[in-house]
Design a protein around this motif. Sequence first.
Motif, PDB file in Angstrom:
ATOM      1  N   ILE A   1     -34.006  97.876 -20.913  1.00 25.76           N
ATOM      2  CA  ILE A   1     -34.761  97.634 -19.664  1.00 25.76           C
ATOM      3  C   ILE A   1     -35.310  96.201 -19.659  1.00 25.76           C
ATOM      4  N   ALA A   2     -35.892  95.824 -20.806  1.00 29.18           N
ATOM      5  CA  ALA A   2     -36.482  94.472 -20.888  1.00 29.18           C
ATOM      6  C   ALA A   2     -35.405  93.409 -20.698  1.00 29.18           C
ATOM      7  N   LEU A   3     -34.253  93.669 -21.290  1.00 31.88           N
ATOM      8  CA  LEU A   3     -33.146  92.711 -21.174  1.00 31.88           C
ATOM      9  C   LEU A   3     -32.684  92.600 -19.719  1.00 31.88           C
TER      10      LEU A   3
ATOM     11  N   PHE B   1     -35.535  98.078 -24.994  1.00 32.91           N
ATOM     12  CA  PHE B   1     -34.845  96.794 -25.120  1.00 32.91           C
ATOM     13  C   PHE B   1     -33.914  96.554 -23.919  1.00 32.91           C
TER      14      PHE B   1
ATOM     15  N   TYR C   1     -39.416  86.945  -7.733  1.00 32.53           N
ATOM     16  CA  TYR C   1     -39.169  87.694  -8.954  1.00 32.53           C
ATOM     17  C   TYR C   1     -40.377  88.551  -9.338  1.00 32.53           C
ATOM     18  N   PHE C   2     -41.542  87.921  -9.290  1.00 30.62           N
ATOM     19  CA  PHE C   2     -42.737  88.632  -9.733  1.00 30.62           C
ATOM     20  C   PHE C   2     -43.277  89.619  -8.693  1.00 30.62           C
TER      21      PHE C   2
ATOM     22  N   PHE D   1     -34.498  80.258 -15.091  1.00 36.62           N
ATOM     23  CA  PHE D   1     -35.081  79.202 -15.922  1.00 36.62           C
ATOM     24  C   PHE D   1     -34.020  78.159 -16.274  1.00 36.62           C
TER      25      PHE D   1
ATOM     26  N   LEU E   1     -34.445  92.900 -17.163  1.00 36.75           N
ATOM     27  CA  LEU E   1     -35.397  92.076 -16.411  1.00 36.75           C
ATOM     28  C   LEU E   1     -35.366  90.620 -16.875  1.00 36.75           C
ATOM     29  N   THR E   2     -35.031  90.428 -18.137  1.00 36.04           N
ATOM     30  CA  THR E   2     -35.086  89.071 -18.683  1.00 36.04           C
ATOM     31  C   THR E   2     -33.888  88.220 -18.266  1.00 36.04           C
TER      32      THR E   2
ATOM     33  N   PHE F   1     -34.437  86.246 -15.192  1.00 34.71           N
ATOM     34  CA  PHE F   1     -35.483  85.254 -15.478  1.00 34.71           C
ATOM     35  C   PHE F   1     -34.884  84.088 -16.260  1.00 34.71           C
ATOM     36  N   TYR F   2     -34.104  84.436 -17.256  1.00 38.52           N
ATOM     37  CA  TYR F   2     -33.476  83.407 -18.095  1.00 38.52           C
ATOM     38  C   TYR F   2     -32.539  82.532 -17.257  1.00 38.52           C
TER      39      TYR F   2
END
Lengths: 288, 685
Positions: free
Chosen positions: A31-33, A29, A79-80, A43, A35-36, A39-40
């Motif tokens: 790690i994902a956060l 969670f 980013y990607f 956005f 990265l997110t 991105f957020y």
Amino acid sequence: MKALKSYIYSFSLSWNSKKISSIIYLAYFCIALLLTIPFYKLFVSISEHSLLPANLLQDFDATAFGDLIRDSGKAFQVYFKGFLPWVIVFWLMGTLFYGGIIAWISNPNGTLRFRLFLDKCTQYFWRFVRLAFYMLVIQAIVALLIYVLPVIMIGKEGVTDQYIVRTISIGILIHLVFLITIRLIADFARFGLYQKNHHKVLKEIWISAKYVFRHLGSLWMIYMMWVIMPMVLVVIFYILRTTMTIDTTVLIVGLFVLQQIFIWLKISLRIQKQGMYYKYYILCQVED
Amino acid sequence: MKKPSNLSKARAMLPFFLILLFVVSSTNAQVILEKALSDRTTSYKMDVELDTDAKTVSGDLILTWTNPSLDTVSDLQFHMYLNAFKNSKSTMFNEGSVFHRDEDDFGFVDVNSIHTLDGKDLSAGVSFIMPDQKNHFQELRLSEEVPTMPDGSIQDETVMRVVLDEGVLPGESIQVKISFTSKLPDLKKRTGFSQNYFFVAQWFPKLAVYEYPGMKSGAESGWNCHQFHRSSEFYANHSLYEIDLTLPDDYILGSGGMVMAEENLGNGKKKVSLRAEDIVDFAWTASKDYVVVEDQWKHVKIRALFQAEHLYQAERHINALKEALAYLDEHVGRYPWPHATLIDPPTSGQAAGGMEYTTLFTAGTAYGLPKGLRMPELVTIHEFGHAYFMGILATNEFDEPWMDEGMNTYWETRIMDHVYGDKHGVIDLPFIHIGDKEFARFTYVGMNNPKIADAYRPSWEFPHGSYGSVIYQKTATWLNTLERMISTETMDEVFKTYFKRWAFKHPGTQDFIDVVNEVVTEHHGDRFGENLDWYFDTFLKDDKTVDYKVISVSSRRVYQDAGIFGKADSKLFIEQESEEDLYRSTVALERLGEAIVPVDILIHFEDGTEIIEYWNGKDRAKDLIYERSSRVEWACIDPEMKILMDTNLLNNSVTTKANKKPALKYGSKFMFLIQNLMQLISIFS
């Protein structure tokens, strides 16, 4: 009988492994956060003051999505582009946790201490990385052998697209069987490395391969029994997603919770599977 | 000064020649249609045989051509399309890569003899010419104006000129007998063979179109005959075809004509007599493996030739064809022929797929395509649609490709989204769906450089492979924009008028523009200006892009006058006090693109009231200022999303109240994706 015992046992193990599932889930969670969040933010900066992205709330909207990506194309690209190192990190993370998971499933009645879990993760990390690397090479060779024939056939005259699609489909099916079998070998090699606490990875792969092929029927049977649960989970999630319109903050948060439950269950199922195999491994040893 | 006099002379004489042509054409007895649809300036009578071993089609052709102009025509020009596959020096090969290797892979058409029907040998007058004068690569390599081979022969042999001993007088006919052999190429582009599969198109010496003043706007006297370019399609007269075709009796035949008779010759061969009326191109196909499916839509007999493995998709193709027939019939005009043939090429013959030959067209599909991926439907609808633009209207695809591919793609987008759902036309899968109109716009605005070329140029002059995006998708998008501006009803009226007026007459760009101006003025007066020439100048003849942006929306409280007023002792200080509940709101707009299009702007105030403003869009910047008791909450340019040509719709609006919900939703989706990816990768741990 051993197979059935192992399968039944895995449920209670899974129930008792809530803490370890949560630890692993939290790690993923975080790690994902990590990265997110960018991105957020990206956005938000692109979309928050435009009316168009609201079209994405009711349903997918190709025009809104396309213009959004294009308008900020370079930012998203940057980013990607940096994503490959993260893939390696994920791979290493997956490997890291095995030490801790096996330590827990080999002694599920003991008290789980975070420190011990971490110690076991690091203790077996490098030998498990070597194992994962060898298995990756084997996977690549197997895939090459499976797909080389269809690829050659595609170039031949008179071959129909039906033939190509069917051949590739059969190839995928065969690959799936090999993928699961190779993973079984890897799982039992890890058990061997853990139990014997040595560093002879290749030797353990060989022993494990012999073991897996000796018990192939039983192992496949318990795998097939186990796989029902993840499939049911996926179907439930799919039905929920396709029937819900997510357009309010409450629903978005609700969806987020649903997604996280799904991920947690996946991790829990992964531990259940490891426990099921380990039980089988131990039962066989007792019998021997 | 000469041109106007010629033009007026031509126009004065035109009725006479049209009557003459009608008399000539009426001598060709009507078999399929009740009456001739076109003036049939050309007719072809052929007796040919397919040699499946040698991969050749050979035989005799009798061409009848009636001079429709006021000129005495001293030569004939023929398209020898198959010579594009003859060697690496052809224009087509030079504009692309050479993809043939073995001798059998190459193709050509040889004229064995040519003479008038009364026996005059014309072979001495035969030469190959390059009307377009250049191959892109040859231009770089060679300094000669007309590049030649070392032996002095010309390099591209796709245009044959035949100088006549005696010119053909206005209204007079000439009959020429040509004995020819067509060696079919390996099927890598549109025509040829693949093992025992034959798709035979552009296969015989085909007469070019003789244009003349009065035929269409801007037409000048002379043959319109171009080399076979890599990205160009075709232009031909509406003709009568009567073909006797001999082929092995175990082959299933499909063609753009109707079978008049079939005779088994007894030696493993059969002779099929085919006839097609008023079509611009005659293509046919033969294979042992076709499965024939027949159906009917009103007066149209549908014959579909499928590969066995695609038979399960037959309903998808045929339904799509029926939908296209019904839609075009209602919104454009009647499909006049009683037959339509759909061909599904085999995998190895896919290079023949997605192509149109008026009454015959080729589909495009793949085994296993889910119903939500509508490639079979899209290709069927698109290729059939060509029957109207390439077939009935028969515009010049060499010089004005937008008039066929562009207009046809516009109708394809309308039909697809109408039949399969707006925003669901092309892809309709559980978590993703795209409409055809969206797809067309997406392709155009997503180009690396949407300004790369205007659409008003010959098909071979589009740089960097931009032909498809500019001609198909850009044109469809600006026609969709036009439709939204003038209304669907007016657009339908435009096309109905255009079709009625120009069917079987080869209109040009200006002819279409004239119809648009006429119908739009009739329906909307001068709402869009004196006429819509500006629209075509902007989007067809120029490469300008549209991008309007709301820069900002701001509001501040309005204050009464304040400060020191008066002089010396009579100075008066007035304290700054705000007007009660009065705000000055400013909406700042900018035009970022070069193109100018009038737009509506919707202004939404916090108290819920809304105002629609009109902006002619000419200035680079514009401020809209309001003094009201309520602040502006958001402003949106083109709220009905009429201007699909706008390359960025995201910046068309600004709201003062940030909406983070889309970011929250997609952020959560993204995180879920990452977490799943982590789980997936752990499989390989």
